[in-house]
Scaffold this active site. Structure first.
Site, PDB file in Angstrom:
ATOM      1  N   PRO A 121       0.834  -1.213   0.000  1.00  0.00           N
ATOM      2  CA  PRO A 121       0.000   0.000   0.000  1.00  0.00           C
ATOM      3  C   PRO A 121       0.860   1.251   0.000  1.00  0.00           C
ATOM      4  O   PRO A 121       1.843   1.341   0.732  1.00  0.00           O
ATOM      5  CB  PRO A 121      -0.795  -0.124   1.308  1.00  0.00           C
ATOM      6  CG  PRO A 121       0.039  -1.009   2.187  1.00  0.00           C
ATOM      7  CD  PRO A 121       0.726  -1.963   1.264  1.00  0.00           C
ATOM      8  N   ALA A 179       0.209   5.578  -0.163  1.00  0.00           N
ATOM      9  CA  ALA A 179      -0.726   6.697  -0.208  1.00  0.00           C
ATOM     10  C   ALA A 179      -0.617   7.436  -1.534  1.00  0.00           C
ATOM     11  O   ALA A 179       0.477   7.767  -1.992  1.00  0.00           O
ATOM     12  CB  ALA A 179      -0.458   7.657   0.952  1.00  0.00           C
ATOM     13  N   CYS A 214       3.180   3.487   9.477  1.00  0.00           N
ATOM     14  CA  CYS A 214       3.372   4.757   8.775  1.00  0.00           C
ATOM     15  C   CYS A 214       4.047   5.772   9.699  1.00  0.00           C
ATOM     16  O   CYS A 214       3.551   6.052  10.796  1.00  0.00           O
ATOM     17  CB  CYS A 214       2.034   5.312   8.293  1.00  0.00           C
ATOM     18  SG  CYS A 214       2.192   6.910   7.453  1.00  0.00           S
ATOM     19  N   LYS A 239       0.429  -4.523   9.139  1.00  0.00           N
ATOM     20  CA  LYS A 239       1.651  -4.042   8.495  1.00  0.00           C
ATOM     21  C   LYS A 239       2.340  -3.075   9.446  1.00  0.00           C
ATOM     22  O   LYS A 239       1.742  -2.079   9.869  1.00  0.00           O
ATOM     23  CB  LYS A 239       1.355  -3.352   7.168  1.00  0.00           C
ATOM     24  CG  LYS A 239       2.614  -3.023   6.376  1.00  0.00           C
ATOM     25  CD  LYS A 239       2.278  -2.531   4.979  1.00  0.00           C
ATOM     26  CE  LYS A 239       3.540  -2.413   4.128  1.00  0.00           C
ATOM     27  NZ  LYS A 239       4.479  -1.396   4.638  1.00  0.00           N
ATOM     28  N   GLY A 284      10.480  -3.728   1.983  1.00  0.00           N
ATOM     29  CA  GLY A 284      11.579  -2.789   2.126  1.00  0.00           C
ATOM     30  C   GLY A 284      12.623  -2.932   1.044  1.00  0.00           C
ATOM     31  O   GLY A 284      13.429  -3.853   1.077  1.00  0.00           O
TER      32      GLY A 284
END
Length: 310
Positions: free
Chosen positions: A8, A10, A93, A132, A196
Protein backbone atom coordinates in the site's frame (compact mmCIF):
# COMPACT_ATOMS: atom_id res chain seq x y z
CA UNK A 1 10.31 -17.40 -4.66
CA UNK A 2 7.47 -16.37 -2.30
CA UNK A 3 4.47 -14.59 -3.83
CA UNK A 4 4.91 -10.90 -4.62
CA UNK A 5 2.38 -8.35 -3.38
CA UNK A 6 1.92 -4.65 -4.23
CA UNK A 7 2.47 -2.74 -0.98
CA UNK A 8 0.00 0.00 0.00
CA UNK A 9 1.19 3.50 -0.91
CA UNK A 10 -0.73 6.70 -0.21
CA UNK A 11 -1.93 8.39 -3.42
CA UNK A 12 -0.47 5.64 -5.59
CA UNK A 13 -2.15 2.26 -5.08
CA UNK A 14 -5.39 3.28 -6.74
CA UNK A 15 -7.33 0.94 -9.06
CA UNK A 16 -5.27 1.82 -12.18
CA UNK A 17 -1.97 0.92 -10.50
CA UNK A 18 -3.43 -2.19 -8.87
CA UNK A 19 -4.84 -3.51 -12.16
CA UNK A 20 -1.51 -3.01 -13.92
CA UNK A 21 0.42 -4.75 -11.15
CA UNK A 22 -1.98 -7.69 -11.13
CA UNK A 23 -1.51 -7.99 -14.88
CA UNK A 24 2.24 -8.42 -14.36
CA UNK A 25 1.84 -10.99 -11.62
CA UNK A 26 1.15 -9.27 -8.29
CA UNK A 27 -0.58 -11.97 -6.26
CA UNK A 28 -2.19 -9.41 -3.95
CA UNK A 29 -2.68 -5.66 -3.95
CA UNK A 30 -3.75 -3.18 -1.28
CA UNK A 31 -5.69 0.06 -1.33
CA UNK A 32 -3.86 3.14 -0.27
CA UNK A 33 -4.08 3.95 3.44
CA UNK A 34 -7.72 4.71 4.34
CA UNK A 35 -8.83 6.55 7.48
CA UNK A 36 -11.11 4.34 9.57
CA UNK A 37 -12.74 7.38 11.16
CA UNK A 38 -13.59 8.79 7.72
CA UNK A 39 -15.27 5.49 6.82
CA UNK A 40 -17.34 5.56 10.01
CA UNK A 41 -18.42 9.14 9.31
CA UNK A 42 -19.40 8.31 5.74
CA UNK A 43 -16.99 10.78 4.15
CA UNK A 44 -17.49 10.58 0.39
CA UNK A 45 -13.82 11.27 -0.34
CA UNK A 46 -12.69 8.61 2.13
CA UNK A 47 -15.15 6.05 0.80
CA UNK A 48 -13.96 6.74 -2.72
CA UNK A 49 -10.54 5.42 -1.71
CA UNK A 50 -12.26 2.04 -1.33
CA UNK A 51 -13.55 1.97 -4.91
CA UNK A 52 -12.34 -0.92 -7.04
CA UNK A 53 -12.51 -1.94 -10.68
CA UNK A 54 -14.57 -5.07 -11.45
CA UNK A 55 -11.55 -6.91 -12.85
CA UNK A 56 -9.61 -6.68 -9.56
CA UNK A 57 -9.39 -10.08 -7.90
CA UNK A 58 -6.94 -9.89 -5.00
CA UNK A 59 -7.30 -6.46 -3.40
CA UNK A 60 -7.19 -5.90 0.39
CA UNK A 61 -8.38 -2.79 2.22
CA UNK A 62 -5.57 -1.04 4.13
CA UNK A 63 -6.94 0.88 7.12
CA UNK A 64 -5.46 3.11 9.79
CA UNK A 65 -6.74 4.41 13.10
CA UNK A 66 -6.05 4.36 16.83
CA UNK A 67 -9.46 3.58 18.37
CA UNK A 68 -10.07 -0.20 18.31
CA UNK A 69 -13.85 0.16 18.34
CA UNK A 70 -13.93 2.67 15.48
CA UNK A 71 -11.46 0.72 13.36
CA UNK A 72 -13.53 -2.43 13.96
CA UNK A 73 -16.68 -0.59 12.84
CA UNK A 74 -14.87 0.67 9.74
CA UNK A 75 -13.73 -2.89 8.98
CA UNK A 76 -17.34 -4.13 9.22
CA UNK A 77 -18.40 -1.52 6.70
CA UNK A 78 -15.53 -2.42 4.39
CA UNK A 79 -16.44 -6.10 4.56
CA UNK A 80 -20.06 -5.27 3.74
CA UNK A 81 -19.02 -3.84 0.36
CA UNK A 82 -18.07 -7.33 -0.78
CA UNK A 83 -15.09 -5.95 -2.70
CA UNK A 84 -12.16 -7.12 -0.63
CA UNK A 85 -10.27 -10.31 0.12
CA UNK A 86 -9.05 -9.12 3.51
CA UNK A 87 -8.38 -6.24 5.90
CA UNK A 88 -4.85 -4.94 6.51
CA UNK A 89 -4.12 -2.66 9.47
CA UNK A 90 -1.41 -0.01 9.45
CA UNK A 91 0.97 0.20 12.39
CA UNK A 92 4.01 1.44 10.52
CA UNK A 93 3.37 4.76 8.77
CA UNK A 94 5.91 7.31 10.14
CA UNK A 95 4.21 10.42 8.73
CA UNK A 96 3.60 12.96 11.53
CA UNK A 97 -0.02 13.70 10.61
CA UNK A 98 -0.76 9.99 11.12
CA UNK A 99 1.34 9.39 14.24
CA UNK A 100 -0.04 12.55 15.86
CA UNK A 101 -3.40 10.75 15.93
CA UNK A 102 -1.86 7.81 17.79
CA UNK A 103 -2.12 5.73 14.61
CA UNK A 104 0.45 4.24 12.23
CA UNK A 105 3.90 3.82 13.75
CA UNK A 106 2.75 5.51 16.98
CA UNK A 107 1.10 2.20 17.86
CA UNK A 108 4.57 0.69 18.33
CA UNK A 109 4.86 2.85 21.44
CA UNK A 110 1.55 1.49 22.76
CA UNK A 111 1.64 -2.23 22.06
CA UNK A 112 -1.30 -3.09 24.34
CA UNK A 113 -3.47 -0.77 22.22
CA UNK A 114 -2.06 -2.35 19.07
CA UNK A 115 -3.08 -5.77 20.34
CA UNK A 116 -6.58 -4.56 21.23
CA UNK A 117 -6.96 -2.99 17.79
CA UNK A 118 -6.06 -6.19 15.94
CA UNK A 119 -8.28 -8.26 18.22
CA UNK A 120 -11.26 -5.92 17.81
CA UNK A 121 -11.05 -6.04 14.03
CA UNK A 122 -10.46 -9.80 13.88
CA UNK A 123 -13.60 -10.33 15.98
CA UNK A 124 -15.66 -7.87 13.94
CA UNK A 125 -15.20 -9.41 10.50
CA UNK A 126 -15.02 -12.78 8.81
CA UNK A 127 -12.34 -11.64 6.39
CA UNK A 128 -8.72 -12.41 7.29
CA UNK A 129 -7.00 -9.56 9.14
CA UNK A 130 -3.30 -8.77 8.76
CA UNK A 131 -0.98 -6.18 10.26
CA UNK A 132 1.65 -4.04 8.49
CA UNK A 133 4.26 -2.59 10.83
CA UNK A 134 7.98 -1.98 11.45
CA UNK A 135 10.74 -3.54 13.51
CA UNK A 136 10.38 -0.87 16.19
CA UNK A 137 10.49 2.88 16.80
CA UNK A 138 14.31 2.90 16.49
CA UNK A 139 17.25 0.46 16.73
CA UNK A 140 17.38 0.96 20.49
CA UNK A 141 13.68 0.11 20.82
CA UNK A 142 13.08 -3.19 19.06
CA UNK A 143 9.42 -4.16 19.36
CA UNK A 144 9.20 -6.86 16.71
CA UNK A 145 9.20 -9.79 19.13
CA UNK A 146 6.29 -8.44 21.17
CA UNK A 147 4.51 -7.34 18.00
CA UNK A 148 4.63 -10.90 16.68
CA UNK A 149 3.27 -12.26 19.96
CA UNK A 150 0.46 -9.73 20.24
CA UNK A 151 -0.56 -10.07 16.58
CA UNK A 152 -0.65 -13.85 16.91
CA UNK A 153 -2.66 -13.79 20.14
CA UNK A 154 -5.08 -11.18 18.75
CA UNK A 155 -6.04 -13.36 15.79
CA UNK A 156 -4.02 -11.83 12.95
CA UNK A 157 -3.66 -13.99 9.86
CA UNK A 158 -0.17 -12.60 9.15
CA UNK A 159 2.14 -9.71 9.97
CA UNK A 160 4.19 -7.71 7.46
CA UNK A 161 7.41 -6.11 8.65
CA UNK A 162 8.81 -3.19 6.74
CA UNK A 163 12.34 -4.17 7.71
CA UNK A 164 13.28 -0.69 8.89
CA UNK A 165 12.64 1.31 12.04
CA UNK A 166 10.24 4.23 12.28
CA UNK A 167 13.19 6.56 12.73
CA UNK A 168 14.49 5.59 9.27
CA UNK A 169 11.45 6.66 7.34
CA UNK A 170 11.70 5.04 3.91
CA UNK A 171 15.47 5.16 3.52
CA UNK A 172 18.57 3.54 4.89
CA UNK A 173 19.51 -0.01 5.77
CA UNK A 174 16.98 -2.79 5.38
CA UNK A 175 17.62 -5.07 8.36
CA UNK A 176 17.29 -8.52 6.82
CA UNK A 177 19.00 -10.23 9.77
CA UNK A 178 16.42 -8.84 12.18
CA UNK A 179 13.63 -9.77 9.79
CA UNK A 180 14.93 -13.36 9.81
CA UNK A 181 14.84 -13.28 13.62
CA UNK A 182 11.20 -12.18 13.49
CA UNK A 183 10.38 -15.07 11.16
CA UNK A 184 12.08 -17.46 13.56
CA UNK A 185 10.22 -15.96 16.54
CA UNK A 186 6.89 -16.53 14.80
CA UNK A 187 7.92 -20.20 14.56
CA UNK A 188 5.41 -20.94 11.83
CA UNK A 189 2.47 -20.02 14.07
CA UNK A 190 2.06 -16.67 12.34
CA UNK A 191 3.08 -16.05 8.71
CA UNK A 192 5.55 -13.18 8.37
CA UNK A 193 5.81 -11.10 5.18
CA UNK A 194 8.69 -8.82 4.25
CA UNK A 195 8.83 -5.31 2.80
CA UNK A 196 11.58 -2.79 2.13
CA UNK A 197 13.61 -1.96 -1.00
CA UNK A 198 12.65 -5.04 -3.01
CA UNK A 199 13.39 -3.75 -6.50
CA UNK A 200 14.61 -6.67 -8.64
CA UNK A 201 15.23 -10.40 -8.58
CA UNK A 202 18.44 -10.12 -6.54
CA UNK A 203 16.87 -8.03 -3.76
CA UNK A 204 13.79 -10.25 -3.77
CA UNK A 205 15.92 -13.37 -3.37
CA UNK A 206 17.87 -11.74 -0.54
CA UNK A 207 14.69 -10.98 1.39
CA UNK A 208 13.17 -14.36 0.56
CA UNK A 209 16.21 -15.98 2.20
CA UNK A 210 14.94 -14.68 5.57
CA UNK A 211 12.09 -17.19 5.36
CA UNK A 212 9.24 -14.72 4.84
CA UNK A 213 6.08 -16.11 3.25
CA UNK A 214 5.53 -13.18 0.87
CA UNK A 215 7.32 -10.06 -0.37
CA UNK A 216 5.69 -6.64 -0.66
CA UNK A 217 7.02 -4.34 -3.38
CA UNK A 218 6.44 -0.60 -3.11
CA UNK A 219 8.47 2.11 -4.87
CA UNK A 220 9.96 -0.19 -7.52
CA UNK A 221 6.42 -0.82 -8.78
CA UNK A 222 6.05 2.89 -9.46
CA UNK A 223 9.02 2.78 -11.82
CA UNK A 224 7.43 -0.18 -13.60
CA UNK A 225 4.69 -2.65 -12.64
CA UNK A 226 6.77 -5.07 -14.70
CA UNK A 227 8.88 -5.60 -11.56
CA UNK A 228 6.39 -8.31 -10.57
CA UNK A 229 7.62 -10.31 -13.54
CA UNK A 230 11.21 -9.06 -13.09
CA UNK A 231 10.83 -7.60 -16.57
CA UNK A 232 10.94 -4.15 -18.15
CA UNK A 233 7.96 -3.83 -20.52
CA UNK A 234 7.80 -1.31 -23.33
CA UNK A 235 7.34 1.99 -21.43
CA UNK A 236 5.24 3.51 -24.19
CA UNK A 237 2.76 0.66 -24.12
CA UNK A 238 2.75 0.71 -20.31
CA UNK A 239 2.14 4.46 -20.18
CA UNK A 240 -0.74 4.22 -22.66
CA UNK A 241 -2.38 1.41 -20.68
CA UNK A 242 -1.99 3.30 -17.43
CA UNK A 243 -3.35 6.53 -18.91
CA UNK A 244 -6.47 4.74 -20.18
CA UNK A 245 -7.07 3.25 -16.73
CA UNK A 246 -6.48 6.62 -15.09
CA UNK A 247 -9.08 8.28 -17.33
CA UNK A 248 -11.55 5.58 -16.38
CA UNK A 249 -10.85 6.07 -12.67
CA UNK A 250 -11.16 9.85 -12.84
CA UNK A 251 -14.47 9.52 -14.67
CA UNK A 252 -15.62 7.37 -11.75
CA UNK A 253 -14.56 10.15 -9.37
CA UNK A 254 -16.61 12.62 -11.37
CA UNK A 255 -19.64 10.31 -11.27
CA UNK A 256 -19.29 9.89 -7.49
CA UNK A 257 -19.16 13.70 -7.11
CA UNK A 258 -15.81 13.63 -5.29
CA UNK A 259 -14.07 15.70 -7.98
CA UNK A 260 -15.18 18.83 -9.78
CA UNK A 261 -12.59 18.36 -12.49
CA UNK A 262 -13.33 16.61 -15.74
CA UNK A 263 -11.84 13.14 -16.15
CA UNK A 264 -9.27 14.54 -18.60
CA UNK A 265 -8.21 17.37 -16.28
CA UNK A 266 -7.88 15.09 -13.25
CA UNK A 267 -6.08 12.37 -15.17
CA UNK A 268 -3.45 14.83 -16.43
CA UNK A 269 -2.77 16.13 -12.91
CA UNK A 270 -2.36 12.66 -11.42
CA UNK A 271 -0.67 10.93 -14.34
CA UNK A 272 2.23 13.36 -14.66
CA UNK A 273 3.79 11.85 -11.51
CA UNK A 274 3.87 8.45 -13.24
CA UNK A 275 4.99 9.53 -16.69
CA UNK A 276 8.58 10.47 -15.91
CA UNK A 277 9.13 7.29 -13.91
CA UNK A 278 8.20 5.09 -16.87
CA UNK A 279 10.79 6.72 -19.14
CA UNK A 280 13.49 7.30 -16.53
CA UNK A 281 16.93 6.49 -17.89
CA UNK A 282 15.95 6.79 -21.54
CA UNK A 283 17.24 9.55 -23.82
CA UNK A 284 14.99 12.57 -23.43
CA UNK A 285 13.73 11.64 -19.95
CA UNK A 286 15.36 14.64 -18.26
CA UNK A 287 13.83 16.99 -20.80
CA UNK A 288 10.45 15.40 -20.16
CA UNK A 289 10.88 15.90 -16.43
CA UNK A 290 11.58 19.58 -16.95
CA UNK A 291 8.51 19.93 -19.16
CA UNK A 292 5.98 18.00 -17.05
CA UNK A 293 4.14 21.07 -15.76
CA UNK A 294 3.55 22.19 -19.34
CA UNK A 295 1.59 19.01 -20.12
CA UNK A 296 -1.93 20.28 -19.57
CA UNK A 297 -4.14 18.03 -21.69
CA UNK A 298 -4.47 14.32 -22.43
CA UNK A 299 -3.31 15.12 -25.96
CA UNK A 300 -0.14 16.66 -24.49
CA UNK A 301 0.47 13.51 -22.43
CA UNK A 302 -0.03 11.25 -25.44
CA UNK A 303 2.29 13.39 -27.57
CA UNK A 304 4.97 13.11 -24.88
CA UNK A 305 4.57 9.33 -24.82
CA UNK A 306 4.85 9.08 -28.59
CA UNK A 307 7.95 11.29 -28.60
CA UNK A 308 9.98 8.40 -27.11
CA UNK A 309 11.43 5.87 -29.48
CA UNK A 310 11.34 3.09 -26.91
Amino acid sequence: MPPLFLAPMAEFTTPPMRVLCEAFGAARTYTEMVNAEGICRGSAKTLFLLETFPEERHVWAHLYGADPARVAEAARRVEATGRFAGIDLNAGCPVPRITAQGAGAALLRDLPRLGRLVEAVARAVRLPVTLKTRLGPNPQANTWRETVARARDAGAAAVTFHARYTSQGHAGTVHLGTLAEAVAAADGALPVYGNGSVADRASAEAMAATGVRALLIARAALDSPGVFAFARPDPRELAERHLALELRYREMARERAVSRLSADEAAVLTFRKHLFRYFKGLPGANALRGNLMNLRTVADIRAAILSFDA
